[in-house]
Design an enzyme around this catalytic site. Structure first.
Site, short mmCIF file in Angstrom:
data_model
loop_
_atom_site.label_atom_id
_atom_site.label_comp_id
_atom_site.label_asym_id
_atom_site.label_seq_id
_atom_site.Cartn_x
_atom_site.Cartn_y
_atom_site.Cartn_z
N CYS A 176 -4.80 3.88 0.12
CA CYS A 176 -5.96 4.15 -0.72
C CYS A 176 -6.76 5.34 -0.18
O CYS A 176 -6.64 5.71 0.99
CB CYS A 176 -6.87 2.93 -0.79
SG CYS A 176 -6.13 1.51 -1.61
N LEU A 177 -7.59 5.89 -1.05
CA LEU A 177 -8.42 7.04 -0.68
C LEU A 177 -9.89 6.62 -0.68
O LEU A 177 -10.33 5.89 -1.57
CB LEU A 177 -8.22 8.19 -1.67
CG LEU A 177 -8.85 9.54 -1.27
CD1 LEU A 177 -8.04 10.19 -0.16
CD2 LEU A 177 -8.93 10.47 -2.48
#
Length: 455
Positions: free
Chosen positions: A31-32
């Site tokens: 994820c970012l």
């Protein structure tokens, strides 16, 4: 001394706040994470992005648009402008988007973290928002923090320990582990009996209700679980008979087992295996949902035992968790710096691994051979001799959860068998991305392990 409230940002969510003694934190694998802060207005926010963009057509309307970089970042910026920030004064910090664990060609092909990063950079450039710091990619999970009082950001690897090189952890020994097994509150007998009834396919609806009604606590908690998004959504269920009529006997049984497992996992305190409160149970539910979906799509197993196997595969971690917590820095060091597998790290630090502990519990509670084999071999599917396809389904679900939902469960699952299993199941990267997109994020909520910190 300031009292700072920590708030963990769950996957697919964002938060904003004005100058106050609090900090936002996200645990990031593939994820970012994006933190925005306006030093002039003393306000900021953070978003935890799961995927680059919606997987449907251009008219697709997601129930959780904030989980995508393409739609979530504009929502965060819009919310910040509503509280007085401007794009000219906002400053950005980006982290995450890693290729967590051993990298497969599927990871490289999907490049979910890389594509999310590209979209984030494009949107920030279009809005004229300066990027002060960006640490994306790599091969390790990290945490991103934003101090709302000061605007200070911090990016750190989850393995950060600070212990002296060469320091050795004392090993508690098998006797201590076995004592923990004996002292744990077991899964309720009512739930175990219902599980055996379903595995043997020797039950009626009345049998299930009769067994469940004998445990008032489990009955009440099961009704609560029946009314969650996982099972019923908007339908209000007020009795066990309502649950059977509206959900069906199989979904009712799933809710019973899920409720019992939540109670079992709730015995642990601040978790050594998870970076957030309730992480092990969230990981179990996510693996269960993915296992059920994989079973339906591939036909490799019946969905009910696949759900149950995904839910129960890590029960041995409840046994080891309190011991892992005592030696946490040594455990993180062996996982991160020494790059050992989870089973090797457990053996080195504890003299016991969670698969072995789980099998002891499975045999003690009378689990089926297939379910026991999943608990034994979900890290080593090549060793499975009973219902190997069910083991492979749970292995794949476990691998996906570890990669895309970092923080729920600190683990290292090798990718040696990943591509052969995906090929065997006739799956591809796009189908796996759809399964990730369909997970009920409301159930996968991260909470801080300690609530608040003093600085």
């Amino acid at each position: 001394m300031n009292h700072i409230q920590s708030e963990y940002i769950p996957t697919g969510r964002f938060r904003v706040g004005k100058q106050s003694p609090q900090k936002f934190q996200a645990i990031l694998g593939s994820c970012l994470g994006l933190a925005l802060y306006d030093p002039k207005r003393k306000a900021g926010g953070m978003i935890h992005i799961l995927l680059p963009s919606p997987l449907g057509n251009t008219d697709f309307q997601s129930e959780s648009p904030e989980k995508y970089a393409s739609t979530g970042i504009p929502m965060l910026i819009n919310e910040l402008t509503h509280i007085g920030c401007t794009t000219q004064t906002l400053k950005a910090t980006i982290a995450g988007g890693a290729l967590v664990g051993p990298v497969s060609s599927m990871d490289l092909g999907l490049d979910i973290g890389g594509r999310s990063t590209d979209i984030a950079r494009r949107i920030l450039k279009e809005q004229g928002i300066e990027i002060l710091r960006s640490e994306t990619g790599g091969f390790f999970a990290c945490t991103l923090e934003l101090n709302i009082m000061t605007g200070e950001t911090k990016i750190a690897p989850v393995w950060e320990t600070g212990i002296a090189p060469g320091a050795m952890a004392p090993i508690p020994g098998p006797e201590a582990i076995m004592a923990t097994i004996d002292n744990l509150q077991p899964i309720p007998q009512t739930a175990l009996k219902i599980l055996r009834m379903f595995n043997q396919d020797s039950y009626s609806v009345d049998d299930v209700i009769q067994e469940l009604s004998q445990d008032q606590v489990l009955s009440a908690r099961t009704l609560q679980m029946c009314n969650t998004v996982l099972f019923s959504g908007t339908i209000k269920i007020e009795s066990l008979k309502d649950a059977v009529m509206m959900l069906g006997k199989e979904r009712l049984a799933k809710s019973v087992i899920t409720t019992a497992i939540e109670s079992y996992f709730n015995q642990i305190g601040p978790s050594g295996y998870s970076l957030c409160k309730g992480g092990l149970f969230s990981h179990a539910v996510g693996a269960a949902c993915l296992s059920e979906r994989l079973a339906k799509e591939t036909g490799f197993a019946h969905p009910w035992p696949a759900y149950t196997a995904g839910l129960l595969h890590d029960i041995g971690k409840v046994v080891l968790d309190q011991h892992i917590s005592e030696f946490l820095p040594f455990f993180y060091r062996t996982l991160g710096n020494e790059k050992q597998s989870i089973l090797q790290s457990e053996e080195k630090v504890l003299g016991f691994d969670h698969c072995r502990a789980g099998v002891i519990l499975a045999e003690k509670w009378g689990f089926s051979d297939a379910l026991t084999e999943v608990i034994r071999c979900h890290h080593t599917p090549e060793d499975a001799k009973v219902d190997s396809q069910l083991v492979e389904i749970v292995y794949l679900a476990d691998r996906i959860m570890e990669k895309f939902f970092a923080g729920f469960d600190i683990d290292n699952i090798d990718a040696l068998h990943l591509e052969p299993i995906i090929k065997k199941m006739n799956l591809d990267g796009s189908s796996l991305a759809r399964y990730i997109d369909d997970l009920p994020l409301d159930l996968l909520i991260q909470e801080p392990p300690y609530g608040t910190t003093n600085t």
